[in-house]
Structure formats: C-alpha cells, structure tokens
Design a protein around this motif. Sequence first.
Motif, PDB file in Angstrom:
ATOM      1  N   SER A 241       0.833  -1.205   0.000  1.00  0.00           N
ATOM      2  CA  SER A 241       0.000   0.000   0.000  1.00  0.00           C
ATOM      3  C   SER A 241       0.866   1.253   0.000  1.00  0.00           C
ATOM      4  O   SER A 241       0.533   2.248  -0.664  1.00  0.00           O
ATOM      5  N   ILE A 242       1.977   1.224   0.748  1.00  0.00           N
ATOM      6  CA  ILE A 242       2.904   2.356   0.739  1.00  0.00           C
ATOM      7  C   ILE A 242       3.412   2.616  -0.675  1.00  0.00           C
ATOM      8  O   ILE A 242       3.400   3.748  -1.170  1.00  0.00           O
ATOM      9  N   LEU A 243       3.845   1.562  -1.344  1.00  0.00           N
ATOM     10  CA  LEU A 243       4.372   1.695  -2.702  1.00  0.00           C
ATOM     11  C   LEU A 243       3.292   2.157  -3.667  1.00  0.00           C
ATOM     12  O   LEU A 243       3.503   3.079  -4.464  1.00  0.00           O
ATOM     13  N   SER A 244       2.122   1.525  -3.603  1.00  0.00           N
ATOM     14  CA  SER A 244       1.051   1.822  -4.543  1.00  0.00           C
ATOM     15  C   SER A 244       0.490   3.229  -4.347  1.00  0.00           C
ATOM     16  O   SER A 244       0.394   4.011  -5.309  1.00  0.00           O
ATOM     17  N   PHE A 245       0.146   3.580  -3.118  1.00  0.00           N
ATOM     18  CA  PHE A 245      -0.504   4.871  -2.869  1.00  0.00           C
ATOM     19  C   PHE A 245       0.481   6.029  -3.044  1.00  0.00           C
ATOM     20  O   PHE A 245       0.106   7.091  -3.541  1.00  0.00           O
ATOM     21  N   VAL A 271      -8.436  -1.887   4.149  1.00  0.00           N
ATOM     22  CA  VAL A 271      -7.220  -2.432   4.762  1.00  0.00           C
ATOM     23  C   VAL A 271      -6.041  -1.502   4.506  1.00  0.00           C
ATOM     24  O   VAL A 271      -5.234  -1.225   5.397  1.00  0.00           O
ATOM     25  N   ALA A 272      -5.937  -1.006   3.279  1.00  0.00           N
ATOM     26  CA  ALA A 272      -4.822  -0.123   2.920  1.00  0.00           C
ATOM     27  C   ALA A 272      -4.862   1.166   3.734  1.00  0.00           C
ATOM     28  O   ALA A 272      -3.840   1.616   4.269  1.00  0.00           O
ATOM     29  N   LYS A 273      -6.032   1.781   3.849  1.00  0.00           N
ATOM     30  CA  LYS A 273      -6.147   3.044   4.586  1.00  0.00           C
ATOM     31  C   LYS A 273      -5.813   2.858   6.064  1.00  0.00           C
ATOM     32  O   LYS A 273      -5.073   3.657   6.653  1.00  0.00           O
ATOM     33  N   ASN A 274      -6.359   1.815   6.663  1.00  0.00           N
ATOM     34  CA  ASN A 274      -6.067   1.555   8.080  1.00  0.00           C
ATOM     35  C   ASN A 274      -4.585   1.265   8.286  1.00  0.00           C
ATOM     36  O   ASN A 274      -3.974   1.725   9.259  1.00  0.00           O
ATOM     37  N   GLY A 275      -4.007   0.491   7.374  1.00  0.00           N
ATOM     38  CA  GLY A 275      -2.598   0.145   7.493  1.00  0.00           C
ATOM     39  C   GLY A 275      -1.685   1.338   7.324  1.00  0.00           C
ATOM     40  O   GLY A 275      -0.732   1.520   8.079  1.00  0.00           O
ATOM     41  N   LEU A 276      -1.980   2.176   6.348  1.00  0.00           N
ATOM     42  CA  LEU A 276      -1.131   3.337   6.082  1.00  0.00           C
ATOM     43  C   LEU A 276      -1.132   4.325   7.245  1.00  0.00           C
ATOM     44  O   LEU A 276      -0.086   4.863   7.619  1.00  0.00           O
ATOM     45  N   THR A 277      -2.279   4.568   7.829  1.00  0.00           N
ATOM     46  CA  THR A 277      -2.351   5.547   8.914  1.00  0.00           C
ATOM     47  C   THR A 277      -1.902   4.973  10.254  1.00  0.00           C
ATOM     48  O   THR A 277      -1.450   5.721  11.126  1.00  0.00           O
ATOM     49  N   GLY A 278      -1.977   3.673  10.423  1.00  0.00           N
ATOM     50  CA  GLY A 278      -1.548   3.066  11.681  1.00  0.00           C
ATOM     51  C   GLY A 278      -0.078   2.700  11.712  1.00  0.00           C
ATOM     52  O   GLY A 278       0.495   2.491  12.789  1.00  0.00           O
ATOM     53  N   MET A 279       0.558   2.663  10.551  1.00  0.00           N
ATOM     54  CA  MET A 279       1.929   2.182  10.424  1.00  0.00           C
ATOM     55  C   MET A 279       3.027   3.088  10.971  1.00  0.00           C
ATOM     56  O   MET A 279       4.022   2.588  11.534  1.00  0.00           O
ATOM     57  N   PRO A 280       2.951   4.422  10.848  1.00  0.00           N
ATOM     58  CA  PRO A 280       4.113   5.273  11.137  1.00  0.00           C
ATOM     59  C   PRO A 280       4.838   5.030  12.453  1.00  0.00           C
ATOM     60  O   PRO A 280       6.068   4.879  12.458  1.00  0.00           O
ATOM     61  N   VAL A 332      11.685  -0.705   2.704  1.00  0.00           N
ATOM     62  CA  VAL A 332      10.558   0.246   2.643  1.00  0.00           C
ATOM     63  C   VAL A 332      10.279   0.818   4.022  1.00  0.00           C
ATOM     64  O   VAL A 332      10.151   2.039   4.200  1.00  0.00           O
ATOM     65  N   TYR A 333      10.211  -0.050   5.026  1.00  0.00           N
ATOM     66  CA  TYR A 333       9.947   0.430   6.386  1.00  0.00           C
ATOM     67  C   TYR A 333      11.135   1.204   6.953  1.00  0.00           C
ATOM     68  O   TYR A 333      10.952   2.135   7.746  1.00  0.00           O
TER      69      TYR A 333
END
Length: 384
Positions: A241-245, A271-280, A332-333
């Motif tokens: 999701s990081i790469l795609s978005f 799933v992508a939205k929740n993952g992207l905002t919860g990941m940092p 990536v991370y």
Amino acid sequence: MATSSSPPKPNVGILSIGDMGVGVARLLRHHQYDVFTVGAGRSQHTLDRIKSAQIKALDNDEALVAESDIILSIVPPRDAIATAQRAYHACSSHTAIKRRNERNSILTSSKLVYIDLNAISPRTTRSIGAMFSSPQSPSSSRAQGISRSFSFHRSESEPADLQPIEVEFLDGGIIGGPPSLREDQTWKRPSVVISGPRHSEILPRDFIDVLNLKVVGDTIGSASALKACFASLSKGMIALSILSFTTAHQAGVLPALEEHLKEFNPGALAVAKNGLTGMPPKAYRWVDEMRQINETFVEEGGFSPDVLKAVEDGGVGGGAAQAGVFEGVAEVYKLIADDTVLGQERVESRKRGMDVKDVVECIGEGIKAKKRKLAGEDWKRSWS
C-alpha cells in the motif's frame, strides 16, 4: 479473585514495557498477577508507563530473574537476542541464585520459564533456546559482562557451589494488537501462540486462559513460523500500500486509484487506509521483523536466493530476488523510519500521518530529501 485455597499465581517479569508490553502487564494486573520489570536506565516516558500500569520496577536483571517465575520477552526483533542474553547471564548471579532459592520454598518448581514472544524467525528462536540449554557456572558471568543496567561482581566470600538458575524455554508470538479493556470491562486480547516441550506442565491453567495462549506444537520454532507467516500478509500488504498509494500520489492519480478500489475492491481499500495511517509509529520495529520473515521463508519455506533466481539468456535475476522479497519490504519500512517525519511518531501522541494524503506526502518528501542527500554524497565522492 484468588481464594485461600487457590494456588499462588506466578510472578511475571516483562521485558520490556512498550505498547504491547504495557498492555499485557495491565491485563495481568487486572487478574491479580504481580508484574515486574527493570526500571533502571529506562526513559521517563517508560517509567511513567510502568507506574501507571502498577508494575514493580526492579533495579537490575538479577533481581528480575530472582523475583519472576515467568519472564515474557516482548521487545523489537533487533533486541531479542540481547534481551535473552541479559536473562541468561543474570541467571548465574550469586545474588539472584540465593534470592531465588529463598523464594522457592513456596513454589512448585525452581526453574524460570522464559517465553520469547518476539517477531523473530524460527532459526533465531532456536539459537536462543540453545543458549538457555547450554551449561554455565555461577562464575562464568564475570568474563561476559553485558553493557546494560546491571553488572556482575563476585566477592571472595561468595560460595562457588551455587547452581545457576535453570530455565525452561518456550517459543511464542503475538498475533493482534495490545490487550485493552473494553467499556463493558471485558478484555480485547490478542492471540498469544506458543510452542515447545512440556508447555502443559510448566504453565498454570489460569495463566494460559488469561493471556489467551494457544499451543501450536511441541517444537521450538513452530510459533515463530506461524507469527512470521501471519505478519507477512498483514505487514506485507501495508508495504504494498505504501508503494502503490505513494506512487499514485506522485503520478497524480491517487483519487482515481481510491475511486477504483472503492468500486472493485472496497475491502482492500479499507485495509490499505487503516494500514497506512496506523503504520508510522511502528515502522522502526518492522524493519528487522521483515528481515526475520525473509529468513523464515528461506529457512523454513525453501525460498532461498538460488531457487528464486531467474536465469534467462545466460543472465541472472535481479537483486530483489537474490536478496529475498521481504528484504526489500524491510527497506521500505527503513525508509519510513529513518528518512521521513513519520518515523518520529508515537502511538500515544500522533501528529503526522493521520490520513492517507498526509502519509503519502510525508513519504514523497522523504524520498526527495534522501535523493538529494545521496546526490550530495555522490558529488563528494567524485571530488575526493
């Protein structure tokens, strides 16, 4: 609530008190378990967490292995081996041995149970288990000091016949978020998977139920393999999701991507939205976890570089195939953690990356800054 006829609850040590560790500690304290950790050398932020969760802070690792019946290792993957080494060496301390011998008059077993709940590969887990099963003497710690909040000093008056604290080692992993108390006073708990010999003999039934422990096998490494396979799907999806978005944002088509996902794959969009905002705030922890997942796929799954290598017209496959897919995911991370403002986020005090647009903008800015930095380093090398 325990009664006079109930068996005594084991003392539980936790290393360390991060987001997951403090959640597990609160769950145990809610069920009347005494929980210990090492407070010396910790930040004020961590000390405040320890106090708020009613955890008993001890001065050093010798005290922890002496007072604990079970130790749960819950640390970033990069610290798993060092944390196990701390406990291993502390078990040879005369002070710890004597204190534990005094406590053992009320316990059914003199052995310390060490459960590694970290996101590490089966290979790493087995190496930790082998260390705990290797013999040591009380004096061996003198030659193997660890630079931490403890030290080993044996006086001439201390007896030489004390036996090191024996350790029962179990493999484990945590699937799901930290335990949390719901409004109805029930607990939302992750699944704590464990594996290893004699688990049913060394862990009390109440402890198993409270922590939602699930046994997945009698072999050290099985629980770690399950954790790696599960995390590869969830955290691997976030990396994609990081790469795609981010790429869609840079190309000016992010709204169109979200529109099409909403129409054709709404589940993936959520799933992508929740993952992207919860990941940092978690990205720094996931760097080494992805490398451990990669090792799991190589060692347990057989996806070694030579198997993944593509050979066409006398050539060889690209670097990603040779290094392993999740080595790339780790990078990536690492980019998020080291080269963007998102790497400065904390779970309890979020400022950036609260929506998808800000996440991808921060990543885009980080990529540009890193490229400028790399270009400057190349220029310096060309003139050196």
